[in-house]
Design an enzyme around this catalytic site. Structure first.
Site, PDB file in Angstrom:
ATOM      1  N   ASN B 219      -8.004  -0.682 -17.835  1.00 15.38           N
ATOM      2  CA  ASN B 219      -6.557  -0.561 -17.693  1.00 15.38           C
ATOM      3  C   ASN B 219      -6.105  -0.262 -16.268  1.00 15.38           C
ATOM      4  OD1 ASN B 219      -4.631  -1.002 -19.764  1.00 15.38           O
ATOM      5  ND2 ASN B 219      -5.855   0.398 -20.992  1.00 15.38           N
ATOM      6  N   ASP B 220      -6.554  -1.097 -15.351  1.00 18.28           N
ATOM      7  CA  ASP B 220      -6.137  -1.003 -13.954  1.00 18.28           C
ATOM      8  C   ASP B 220      -6.654   0.212 -13.210  1.00 18.28           C
ATOM      9  OD1 ASP B 220      -4.879  -3.359 -13.495  1.00 18.28           O
ATOM     10  OD2 ASP B 220      -2.965  -2.685 -14.291  1.00 18.28           O
ATOM     11  N   ALA B 221      -7.596   0.932 -13.793  1.00 17.98           N
ATOM     12  CA  ALA B 221      -8.185   2.024 -13.030  1.00 17.98           C
ATOM     13  C   ALA B 221      -9.157   1.412 -12.022  1.00 17.98           C
ATOM     14  CB  ALA B 221      -8.918   2.980 -13.950  1.00 17.98           C
ATOM     15  N   ARG B 404      -2.479 -11.861 -14.760  1.00 18.18           N
ATOM     16  CA  ARG B 404      -1.504 -11.705 -13.681  1.00 18.18           C
ATOM     17  C   ARG B 404      -1.501 -12.886 -12.718  1.00 18.18           C
ATOM     18  NH1 ARG B 404      -1.459  -6.183 -15.069  1.00 18.18           N
ATOM     19  NH2 ARG B 404      -3.386  -5.155 -14.495  1.00 18.18           N
TER      20      ARG B 404
END
Ligand code: ZN
Lengths: 373, 604
Positions: B219-221, B404
């Site tokens: 999650n984008d960490a 994205r």
């Protein structure tokens, strides 16, 4: 075998019982008995408990999918169909109980819904046609006469009779008319003022050649193998007054809740509200248990009239002063309550949170009673 | 007909019979330098209106003027420009380049490149990238990213920490951050130099392996190499300036910098003043924490006299009014500055300094709208490594890419990898950059796989990672949202004076709001008692005495130890639990002229 099921007739709802019968085919008696007992247990477990906060749960269950609705469609236009508000705008329309929806519509079934020709014919009959659509009305101030110039092409298209139109116009103003040339209906009026002449013009402009008032458009669409007349504009009373030979009155549908309430009564209005609300959610691909919607619709119609949710409706008519003041127009509610000397029985949720007492829901429903010696 | 309406700065000033002529004249005069270059004019044929704008607040954009399909800027001009014999301003003055605003652009037909010029064109872009703003123009390969990512990048560039000013050691900004070892990006654009981003960079080139790391970059960490961090990766300093002055009050009274004496009202205790010298001012390089006084100050009393403890008028003592470090902040005193304020008062500024080493929760972002929060700092020996011994500074999760569509991110990684091998900067200018094909060719020449992947080995087990991992160099920015300045929790703490409910916000050591929707959840679960605990017990519960006859809150006289009803005077009153907010509501109702009465009944 039948006896086994008979015993559970009053313990499990019919539909579930039928499912059990269907699915236990080929099992022996003791197995079926075990099964039925288990089903009963599960069924009773899933029933609501006393003190369950059904309102909040319903609100959350409708509200959460509602947030997803906002981001989706606002308008949706078909080719032959009409542009109808859908999704959230339509849902708001229902909950606000607007006098007339943005796009009032009716669906009318004929006696023989498989017959396309006949359906189209009836649709044409229903569709409202005003004189201004097929003719131009000109005033002659000097000679004090009014010309009605009929467009003969359009007349033909609509399949109307020139003489018939003349008669209708004469009836509307109660004056005889002459025909000049091919298409000019002339009213020679013996009036002295311009105002009087204008009055006749207005009367003429309102003349309806045919159709049911307020039915602005009637298109025939195909739905589940049947032809349905879909109308823009509603007139439930007018449609219901049509001959039984033409239409199937039991299947007439209308999306104007207020109108249904006036014509058919509160139960029909409730049913329409529920159906329309469910249709909106289904259309958006959202699943909400009907019971939540039923609770919403019931609270809107419980008083005998359809009331909107909001200031003028359900929330604004709560019995508790505090609950109303907490919702909207705080000062007005407090002053009115003071003038009337109202008493707040602290029966609801909001009131009890305000005063700092346990709310009468869930664990808060339990009370103690002293035993007299 | 009155002719064409002519508006100047949005106001109708008159009518004109030949609008085309008018507009052309104005443009000609502007190009000749007879009118200021900021004046723009637009003719709306459909509305029959001419708009002349000469006011402030319009964004203007330079373009090369084109006449008959030929740009007015020639090779000759460029040569002179390069030799320094001609300046940009000269081009504007001579009508070669002009500035257009949004309104005049409606009348222009602008070619993006020179070879698409036709007779009809009126202008030519100086460079196609000039349609972008300052922030977007310094992000590489933006035309390869999905559109929403580009403005996101711009928004994040503004939050990046770097070298915002060269004189930062002399400055006393209230808050500022400086990066320890900022890099110039390896993949940069032609505009870095022009914008000034090269001399004052804000970010560092990270070696990034695009791979998951034991679930710590979900999650984008992002996962950072601890050794890299210890070597100074992403390290910043945080400066904060506190200031205070000796104010003068009417009546000749004055504040005074001094070590407050214990008898002063509001004395904070000896410990708070331990760093102050005899002048009441701290010295540099002391380590200070929240609550420590940095400048001791006393103010004159508000009233000259007051009623003493035992009655009678006594002179009031001076008030403690020291400058202290904010609660929750800490650092070293970096600078102590004693000057004079505008009004001639003695002014002291104290700047503290704190080293901010990247920690779990700090926010980092690449220049492609790819932001993430540190999820784990991994010891170097546990990080994956390549055959040649390269250990990445960061592991970024591959799931961040496909949805994205930030292809620019991958191109930058590839480009910077080539750049670092070749020892040169890579040009990633929007619409005019080094092509992927060339970069791959070059990478191949350096003995790497042309697709940018490498074979890595697990740092923990030493096993070869089955998948080939995309490894590259990405310019990462540290964003100003640092956890250490946001983290907050509370069990007990201060309450508001008016409502007696817990305060709000980290600065006031506040509680976390249990809002309406959270309330609805507890109602939905039927947990009545838990709800009461949240809203009453853990908030503003009070016990008030209520007169059962009048239903009014009784006066509780603490001195005489007696509670009595203010209306009937009865002392037969009962304690009732309620929220202080409700008590306040009752008071407010009374002030409105409404008398609310409480009906008491037995609970059982
Ligand atoms: Zn009393």
């Amino acid at each position: 075998m039948e006896k086994v099921f008979e015993a559970y007739k009053d313990k499990i709802p019919k539909s579930i019982l039928e499912e059990v019968i269907e699915k236990t085919k080929g099992m022996n008696k003791s197995e079926i008995k075990k099964m039925l007992e288990k089903v009963r247990e599960e069924y009773e477990k899933s029933l609501l408990d006393i003190g369950e906060a059904v309102g909040i749960v319903a609100a959350q269950s409708i509200g959460e999918p509602g947030t997803q609705m906002t981001m989706k469609t606002f308008h949706f236009a078909g080719v032959a169909e009409l542009a109808v508000p859908q999704g959230l705008p339509r849902f708001i329309e229902l909950v606000d109980v607007r006098r007339a929806p943005k796009m009032p519509m009716m669906w009318i079934y004929t006696k023989d819904p498989k017959d396309y020709e006949k359906t189209v014919e009836i649709a044409k009959k229903i569709e409202e046609l005003e004189i201004t659509k097929i003719a131009a009305i000109r005033e002659d101030f000097i000679k004090k006469r009014i010309h009605v110039l009929v467009d003969m092409d359009k007349l033909k298209e609509e399949g109307l009779d020139f003489e018939e139109i003349k008669k209708r116009l004469e009836k509307a103003v109660r004056k005889k008319a002459k025909v000049e040339g091919e298409n000019d209906i002339v009213f020679d009026l013996k009036v002295s003022t311009l105002k009087a002449l204008r009055r006749y013009t207005n009367k003429l402009e309102e003349v309806r050649i045919k159709g049911v008032p307020n039915i602005k458009k009637a298109a025939v669409i195909k739905q589940d193998g049947e032809y349905v007349i879909q109308t823009e504009g509603t007139n439930l009373k007018g449609i219901m007054a049509l001959s039984d030979k033409l239409i199937d009155k039991r299947r007439v549908r209308c999306n104007n809740v207020k109108e249904i309430e006036e014509v058919l009564g509160i139960e029909a209005a409730r049913e329409t509200l529920l159906r329309e609300a469910k249709a909106v959610l289904d259309n958006q691909g959202l699943t909400v248990d009907v019971r939540h919607l039923m609770l919403l619709v019931d609270s809107m119609t419980a008083s005998g009239v359809v009331r909107p949710v909001g200031r003028q409706g359900v929330s604004g008519m709560k019995s508790s002063v505090f609950a109303r003041a907490a919702f909207e127009e705080t000062v007005r509610h407090l002053l009115d309550a003071a003038l009337r000397g109202e008493k707040d029985g602290l029966k609801g949720v909001t009131e009890n949170i305000i005063v700092g007492q346990p709310i009468p829901i869930g664990t808060g429903t339990v009370g103690l009673i002293m035993k007299k010696k | 007909m009155l002719g064409t309406s002519v508006y100047l700065n949005g106001k109708l000033i008159g009518f004109h019979n030949n609008p085309k002529d008018l507009v052309q004249t104005i443009r000609d005069r502007r190009r000749n330098g007879k009118l200021p270059y900021e004046v723009t004019v637009a003719y709306y044929e459909d509305r029959n209106e001419v708009y002349i704008n000469a006011d402030e607040g319009r964004a203007l954009r330079p373009l090369i003027i084109v006449e008959k399909g030929k740009p007015k800027l020639t090779k000759e001009h460029i040569k002179l420009l390069k030799e320094g014999k001609l300046s940009f301003d000269d081009l504007v003055k001579n009508g070669i380049i002009e500035y257009l605003d949004a309104e005049e652009e409606e009348n222009a037909y602008i070619a993006i490149t020179e070879d698409e010029l036709t007779e009809e064109h009126t202008h030519l872009e100086i460079h196609p990238a000039l349609i972008l703003g300052v922030c977007s123009i310094i992000s590489p390969y933006p035309e390869h990213n999905s559109a929403p990512r580009v403005p996101m990048t711009s928004a994040m560039i503004k939050q990046s920490l770097g070298l915002y000013a060269l004189n930062y050691r002399l400055r006393t900004d209230t808050q500022s951050h400086i990066m320890y070892y900022p890099h110039v990006p390896i993949v940069k654009t032609k505009f870095h130099k022009i914008v000034g981003a090269e001399g004052k960079p804000a970010g560092q080139n990270f070696i990034v392996a695009i791979m998951p790391y034991r679930g710590y970059n979900i999650n984008d960490a992002i996962v950072l190499n601890k050794a890299s961090v210890e070597r100074g990766l992403g390290r910043t300093v945080y400066f904060r300036t506190y200031e205070t002055q000796e104010r003068r009050y009417p009546g000749g009274q004055k504040d005074k910098f001094e070590r407050p004496k214990p008898e002063i009202s509001g004395y904070r205790g000896d410990e708070a003043y331990r760093f102050l010298d005899e002048n009441g001012i701290i010295e540099p390089e002391f380590k200070v924490n929240g609550g420590d006084v940095v400048v001791g100050k006393t103010s004159p009393p508000r009233f000259l006299e007051e009623i003493g403890e035992f009655g009678g008028m006594i002179e009031e003592k001076r008030r403690e009014n020291s400058l202290a470090i904010k609660q929750g902040e800490s650092g070293y005193v970096d600078l102590v500055l004693i000057t004079e304020s505008e009004s001639g008062n003695r002014l002291v500024k104290v700047r503290t300094r704190k080293e901010m080493v990247p920690e779990i929760g700090d926010k980092f972002a690449a220049r492609h709208g790819q932001k993430g929060v540190v999820g784990l700092l991994v010891p170097q020996e546990d990080m994956p490594f390549s055959q040649s011994g390269i250990i990445p500074d960061m592991c970024m999760n591959p799931h961040a890419i496909p949805s994205r569509m930030t292809v620019g991110y991958l191109l930058e990684a590839l480009g910077a990898k080539v750049g670092s091998l070749a020892g040169r900067h890579i040009d990633g200018t929007p619409f005019d950059n080094e092509k992927e094909r060339d970069l791959r060719e070059e990478l191949k020449r350096y003995g790497f796989k042309p697709n940018g992947t490498e074979i890595l080995y697990d740092g923990v087990t030493g096993e070869r990672i089955k998948a080939e991992i995309y490894v590259g160099v990405i310019y990462y920015q540290k964003l100003k949202h640092l956890v250490s300045m946001k983290m907050h929790a509370r069990a007990r703490g201060p309450v508001q004076i008016l409502t007696r409910q817990p305060t709000e916000g980290r600065a006031r050591e506040g509680g976390l709001r249990f809002g309406e929707m959270e309330r609805d959840c507890l109602i939905g679960h039927g947990t009545s008692m838990l709800l009461m605990e949240r809203l009453l017990e853990e908030s503003d519960k009070v016990t008030e005495m209520v007169c059962p006859r009048c239903g009014i809150i009784a006066i509780n006289d603490q001195i005489r130890k007696k509670a009595y009803c203010p209306v009937c005077g009865s002392t037969e009153v009962y304690p009732i639990d309620m929220s202080y907010a409700f008590k306040l509501l009752l008071n407010e109702l009374i002030s409105m002229g409404i008398l609310p009465k409480l009906n008491l009944t037995d609970k059982v």
